[in-house]
Motif scaffolding. Structure first.
Motif, PDB file in Angstrom:
ATOM      1  N   THR A  94       2.443  -7.869  -1.300  1.00 46.53           N
ATOM      2  CA  THR A  94       1.417  -8.596  -0.836  1.00 46.53           C
ATOM      3  C   THR A  94       1.162  -9.410  -1.892  1.00 46.53           C
ATOM      4  O   THR A  94       1.497  -9.572  -3.156  1.00 46.53           O
ATOM      5  CB  THR A  94       0.313  -8.035  -0.522  1.00 46.53           C
TER       6      THR A  94
ATOM      7  N   ASP B  84      -1.797 -12.102  -4.425  1.00 45.35           N
ATOM      8  CA  ASP B  84      -3.604 -12.332  -3.904  1.00 45.35           C
ATOM      9  C   ASP B  84      -3.271 -14.170  -3.990  1.00 45.35           C
ATOM     10  O   ASP B  84      -5.264 -14.368  -3.867  1.00 45.35           O
ATOM     11  CB  ASP B  84      -3.989 -10.846  -4.331  1.00 45.35           C
TER      12      ASP B  84
ATOM     13  N   GLN C  97      -0.123 -12.307   8.683  1.00 40.97           N
ATOM     14  CA  GLN C  97      -1.298 -11.564   8.007  1.00 40.97           C
ATOM     15  C   GLN C  97      -0.478 -10.065   7.181  1.00 40.97           C
ATOM     16  O   GLN C  97       0.856 -10.462   7.393  1.00 40.97           O
ATOM     17  CB  GLN C  97      -1.333 -10.113   9.566  1.00 40.97           C
TER      18      GLN C  97
ATOM     19  N   GLN D  83      -1.860  -5.285   5.525  1.00 41.93           N
ATOM     20  CA  GLN D  83      -3.559  -5.484   6.093  1.00 41.93           C
ATOM     21  C   GLN D  83      -4.047  -6.017   5.621  1.00 41.93           C
ATOM     22  O   GLN D  83      -5.320  -6.130   5.511  1.00 41.93           O
ATOM     23  CB  GLN D  83      -3.859  -4.003   7.415  1.00 41.93           C
ATOM     24  N   SER D  84      -3.752  -6.407   4.060  1.00 43.25           N
ATOM     25  CA  SER D  84      -4.668  -6.825   3.132  1.00 43.25           C
ATOM     26  C   SER D  84      -5.327  -8.049   3.450  1.00 43.25           C
ATOM     27  O   SER D  84      -4.725  -8.211   4.774  1.00 43.25           O
ATOM     28  CB  SER D  84      -3.958  -7.304   1.674  1.00 43.25           C
ATOM     29  N   ASN D  85      -6.415  -8.452   3.386  1.00 41.82           N
ATOM     30  CA  ASN D  85      -7.401  -9.631   3.886  1.00 41.82           C
ATOM     31  C   ASN D  85      -7.084 -10.651   2.581  1.00 41.82           C
ATOM     32  O   ASN D  85      -7.195 -11.792   3.315  1.00 41.82           O
ATOM     33  CB  ASN D  85      -8.649  -9.353   3.574  1.00 41.82           C
ATOM     34  N   SER D  86      -5.807 -10.491   2.063  1.00 46.61           N
ATOM     35  CA  SER D  86      -6.038 -11.738   1.214  1.00 46.61           C
ATOM     36  C   SER D  86      -5.075 -13.288   1.854  1.00 46.61           C
ATOM     37  O   SER D  86      -4.396 -12.546   2.925  1.00 46.61           O
ATOM     38  CB  SER D  86      -4.176 -11.823   0.402  1.00 46.61           C
TER      39      SER D  86
ATOM     40  N   ARG E 218     -12.189  -7.244  -4.182  1.00 48.45           N
ATOM     41  CA  ARG E 218     -11.518  -7.748  -3.313  1.00 48.45           C
ATOM     42  C   ARG E 218      -9.832  -6.973  -2.991  1.00 48.45           C
ATOM     43  O   ARG E 218      -9.842  -6.247  -1.299  1.00 48.45           O
ATOM     44  CB  ARG E 218     -10.441  -9.337  -2.732  1.00 48.45           C
ATOM     45  N   ARG E 219      -9.280  -6.343  -3.923  1.00 47.79           N
ATOM     46  CA  ARG E 219      -8.907  -5.222  -3.933  1.00 47.79           C
ATOM     47  C   ARG E 219      -9.353  -4.079  -3.219  1.00 47.79           C
ATOM     48  O   ARG E 219      -8.836  -3.163  -2.454  1.00 47.79           O
ATOM     49  CB  ARG E 219      -7.495  -5.260  -4.847  1.00 47.79           C
TER      50      ARG E 219
ATOM     51  N   ASN F 203     -10.094  -3.880   0.243  1.00 51.86           N
ATOM     52  CA  ASN F 203      -8.903  -3.838   1.080  1.00 51.86           C
ATOM     53  C   ASN F 203      -8.540  -2.025   1.327  1.00 51.86           C
ATOM     54  O   ASN F 203      -8.482  -1.823   2.570  1.00 51.86           O
ATOM     55  CB  ASN F 203      -7.980  -4.499   0.085  1.00 51.86           C
TER      56      ASN F 203
ATOM     57  N   LYS G 101     -11.427  -0.509   3.335  1.00 52.71           N
ATOM     58  CA  LYS G 101     -12.180  -0.379   4.660  1.00 52.71           C
ATOM     59  C   LYS G 101     -11.182   1.280   5.718  1.00 52.71           C
ATOM     60  O   LYS G 101     -11.609   1.151   6.212  1.00 52.71           O
ATOM     61  CB  LYS G 101     -11.773  -1.618   5.057  1.00 52.71           C
TER      62      LYS G 101
END
Length: 367
Positions: A50, A52, A196, A200-203, A283-284, A287, A290
């Motif tokens: 992933t 960022d 995606q 499943q990271s939001n980045s 932000r990490r 992730n 959640k």
């Protein structure tokens, strides 16, 4: 000078936003399909890579020590769900669309009179970059470019296309537009796509090469290309390529322990409870939490009662702050119980102050 005051001034002077690397990349020189690469990464590390931001991208490229490599799988895959997000990698939590917008046809956003409109990314507009400008943090670029060319320009010359995270920032940017006598529509960093990350990271960070992704429905997986910039290309998931895994330095522990018990657990098994020194680190953390089973998750944040000051276990004062309203800013009643810091696992995932005897999940750091 009073000893207490001296100590406070010393802590403030040491306040910095230095970060340790929170994601380590591992290049695997075996030819595998995207799904096979994903399985190997999950078995041996955390997941397929992933990314960022550009700092992560540079770290990833450093891990690739094989000059023969052409294309390399990373963990981005196309899904069937479109969502709006920011170029900087942040999720789009607060939206300010104009009437009838978005109309569902286009994938990039511009600002007009303080409201947002969607438009084709291939059209050309002037744009606003976020920058290190001490006054506004904004730079207007009076050149017309496509959205992706504008994004590249901002990343090369400033930070990124501007993000608008709340109504207050929206008003600040509109004021900047008015004060700068900008009479044009301007690109902002909002875009939507259906890609995606495997973990499943939001980045929402993307670094597509020009014209990419270009083959929807066939090329549904992402590879770093052989160009000098290492930009991204969509590819057929069954192609056999080398790949990069990542290993997260943050670990969610789903046992429920008090704060002192959580601290001992992290120190015995990893390094410590996590410290959060920046928006990037937050932000990490978002992730990770959640997946928590409790409403909040312990951080390495504790209140030093004698001075009514919050500190990280790493020894640093709390410079970057993400407190929920009513938390962390008023004196704590230390006569009842010691107070520690946790992050909410739902909502906007702000920090809250709780008695250390609460039993919660917690986040350990490997570094």
């Amino acid at each position: 000078m009073d000893q207490t005051l001296y100590f406070i001034l010393l802590l403030i002077a040491l306040c910095s936003v230095s970060e340790c690397v929170q994601r380590q990349y591992h290049f695997i020189s075996e030819l595998k399909t995207w799904t096979e690469a994903q399985r190997i990464c999950r078995e041996n590390y955390t997941d397929l890579a992933t990314v960022d931001n550009m700092n992560d991208m540079n770290e990833l490229k450093k891990s690739v020590n094989d000059g023969r490599v052409q294309y390399i799988w990373i963990g981005l895959k196309r899904t069937s769900v479109d969502k709006w997000q920011w170029s900087s990698g942040e999720p789009a939590l607060s939206l300010n669309w104009g009437s009838g917008q978005p109309d569902g046809r286009d994938e990039c956003a511009f600002m007009r009179n303080g409201e947002w409109h969607d438009w084709s990314c291939s059209n050309s507009l002037t744009f606003i970059c976020s920058s290190s400008n001490m006054n506004t943090g904004l730079v207007f670029v009076n050149q017309t470019k496509t959205w992706r060319d504008a994004q590249s320009y901002c990343r090369q010359n400033h930070i990124d296309l501007v993000s608008v995270r709340n109504q207050n920032e929206n008003q600040q940017i509109q004021k900047f537009i008015n004060d700068s006598h900008i009479s044009y529509d301007v690109w902002i960093g909002l875009f939507r796509d259906s890609w995606q990350w495997s973990d499943q990271s939001n980045s929402s960070f993307r670094d597509w090469a020009s014209g990419e992704p270009n083959n929807a429905g066939v090329d549904n997986c992402t590879a770093i290309g052989p160009n000098v910039l290492g930009q991204w290309y969509d590819g057929t998931c069954n192609s056999q390529l080398r790949f990069v895994c990542h290993e997260d330095k943050l670990i969610l522990i789903t046992e429920t322990l008090t704060w002192p018990e959580a601290m001992r657990y992290c120190r015995q098994n990893y390094t410590d409870l996590v410290s959060v020194h920046s928006d990037k680190m937050q932000r990490r953390v978002m992730n990770v939490v959640k997946h928590a089973s409790t409403e909040a998750v312990w951080l390495g944040l504790h209140n030093y009662c004698q001075m009514n000051m919050w500190l990280w276990l790493s020894g640093e004062i709390v410079c970057y702050q993400n407190w929920a309203p009513g938390n962390g800013t008023t004196p704590e009643n230390c006569s009842l119980t010691k107070r520690k810091g946790a992050v909410q696992s739902g909502g906007d995932q702000r920090w809250i102050s709780l008695p250390e005897t609460h039993k919660l999940n917690f986040i350990c750091s490997r570094s």
